[in-house]
Design an enzyme around this catalytic site. Sequence first.
Site, PDB file in Angstrom:
ATOM      1  N   CYS A  38     -33.377 -22.289   5.193  1.00 18.29           N
ATOM      2  CA  CYS A  38     -33.157 -21.619   4.262  1.00 18.29           C
ATOM      3  C   CYS A  38     -32.977 -20.425   3.946  1.00 18.29           C
ATOM      4  O   CYS A  38     -34.139 -19.591   3.364  1.00 18.29           O
ATOM      5  CB  CYS A  38     -34.287 -21.995   2.819  1.00 18.29           C
ATOM      6  N   CYS A  39     -32.434 -19.586   5.204  1.00 18.76           N
ATOM      7  CA  CYS A  39     -32.694 -18.092   5.193  1.00 18.76           C
ATOM      8  C   CYS A  39     -31.407 -17.333   4.594  1.00 18.76           C
ATOM      9  O   CYS A  39     -32.369 -15.607   4.657  1.00 18.76           O
ATOM     10  CB  CYS A  39     -32.060 -18.007   6.851  1.00 18.76           C
ATOM     11  N   ALA A  40     -30.779 -17.870   3.552  1.00 18.53           N
ATOM     12  CA  ALA A  40     -30.039 -16.439   2.557  1.00 18.53           C
ATOM     13  C   ALA A  40     -30.735 -16.153   1.718  1.00 18.53           C
ATOM     14  O   ALA A  40     -31.653 -17.042   0.897  1.00 18.53           O
ATOM     15  CB  ALA A  40     -28.976 -17.598   1.852  1.00 18.53           C
ATOM     16  N   GLY A  55     -32.273 -11.628   4.692  1.00 19.27           N
ATOM     17  CA  GLY A  55     -33.728 -10.158   4.750  1.00 19.27           C
ATOM     18  C   GLY A  55     -34.479 -10.340   6.099  1.00 19.27           C
ATOM     19  O   GLY A  55     -34.672  -9.684   6.661  1.00 19.27           O
ATOM     20  N   LYS A  56     -35.302 -11.973   6.464  1.00 18.95           N
ATOM     21  CA  LYS A  56     -35.707 -12.066   7.049  1.00 18.95           C
ATOM     22  C   LYS A  56     -35.252 -12.552   7.998  1.00 18.95           C
ATOM     23  O   LYS A  56     -36.337 -11.752   9.485  1.00 18.95           O
ATOM     24  CB  LYS A  56     -37.054 -13.766   6.274  1.00 18.95           C
ATOM     25  N   ASP A  73     -29.437 -22.612   6.596  1.00 19.14           N
ATOM     26  CA  ASP A  73     -29.186 -22.346   4.677  1.00 19.14           C
ATOM     27  C   ASP A  73     -28.055 -23.584   4.444  1.00 19.14           C
ATOM     28  O   ASP A  73     -27.342 -24.022   5.055  1.00 19.14           O
ATOM     29  CB  ASP A  73     -28.614 -20.964   4.313  1.00 19.14           C
ATOM     30  N   CYS A  95     -41.731 -17.340  -3.522  1.00 18.34           N
ATOM     31  CA  CYS A  95     -42.179 -16.459  -4.317  1.00 18.34           C
ATOM     32  C   CYS A  95     -42.357 -16.948  -5.557  1.00 18.34           C
ATOM     33  O   CYS A  95     -42.317 -16.262  -6.445  1.00 18.34           O
ATOM     34  CB  CYS A  95     -40.814 -16.014  -4.208  1.00 18.34           C
TER      35      CYS A  95
END
Length: 425
Positions: free
Chosen positions: A250-252, A255-256, A272, A370
């Site tokens: 779930c990279c989009a 940033g990370k 993603d 988050c």
Amino acid sequence: MQVSQQLAAQAVGQVLDGRNLSVVLETLFQHYPHITPQQRATSQDLAYGTLRFYARLEAFLQQLLQKPLTEAFIHHLLLVSLYQLAYDKAGAHTVVNQAVLAAAKTKKSWAKGLVNAVLRNFLRQRDVLEQKLANNQVAQYSYPQWWINKLKQQYPDDWASMLEAGNQHPPMTLRVNRRHSDTDHYLQRLQAADLPAQALDAQAIMLEHAVPVSRLPGFEQGLASVQDWGAQFAALELDAKDGMRVLDACCAPGGKTGHVLELADVHMTAMDNDAKRLQRVQQNLDRLGLQASLVQGDASTPDTWWDGQPYDRILADVPCTASGIVRRHVDIKWLRREQDIAAFAEQQRVILQGLWRLLAKGGKLLYVTCSVFHEENQQQIAHFLRSQPDARLLPLKHDALQSNQGQLLPGTEHDGFFYALLQKV
């Protein structure tokens, strides 16, 4: 201002009908190609501000109306104008006049008079209107009642400050690329560019005022990235080392992903399920001069994309209610429903179980949301540990995470995040 009021009113109305604010604004701006950059920025500010304080503004409006208002655009125009009168720096006379002109464009004979009367009555009666809302928590904090109740139950000592933090303007925080610079040198460059800022840690810098990225020294050359300080904890807690196989699920928007690659020379797979969002990940990596293997796939069904080789580190930044980042995404307060929490929790459970199979023995998986709701965070991890005998919960490094069981509360310097570091034993 009149054009900006009109656009903001349309945006607010579409969000209250269930649409995402950023998508709504992007579509509206495409239909108004001749608006100036200033009108565009003002429209965006007015839409965000109105939705940030929507419940309070709606409560004001209901006191000022003698009967229900059936014309949706006028309703939303009044909300935007009340936001300007209550919170914005624009002159009251100008706000009222421009709103009346915007109402006139609807060709409704009654609209101009109503808008003029409502706004002028607000200016005359504001103190009395405020007093009548003193015991109305929804209006006071501008959140749905279920959200307020849940935070009261889960954070009896912090709920009010958390709600208030979510109504603040978010800080603009940078992550300095350690491959090219450090905070001391980059602070000097910011100072030379007349951009006051302060270092938060060895990599994070918070600007005194938000600016376009085009003003950031060396941004296009990859010297720095815009990333909330709380989100920057992820790469540090993951603790990837040179040569490791790492999966960012779930990279989009990446940033990370970029941060992990700045810290170590790893074999990175960035996955993603959205092809367009993966394009943005690639753009971010190109700007930073970094490389990763990008894979389109669903984290909950890894058999459809996994190559069978286990990973030493997995970053699972899972879909969630985003309840910890409402000051950046003000529409979330009005788009989320209480029942969404259970749906997200189930999705997270499936992803966590699916990714666990991909982790090498002795490897570590960092679970991130988050969100501030326990169902997605502490309760999710507790359930996973009960059902997964080969999983062990490891201590986190950052003091702020250690002191609150991995939960980072939203505050002046960062948004709200949850972290849990799991090792396969």
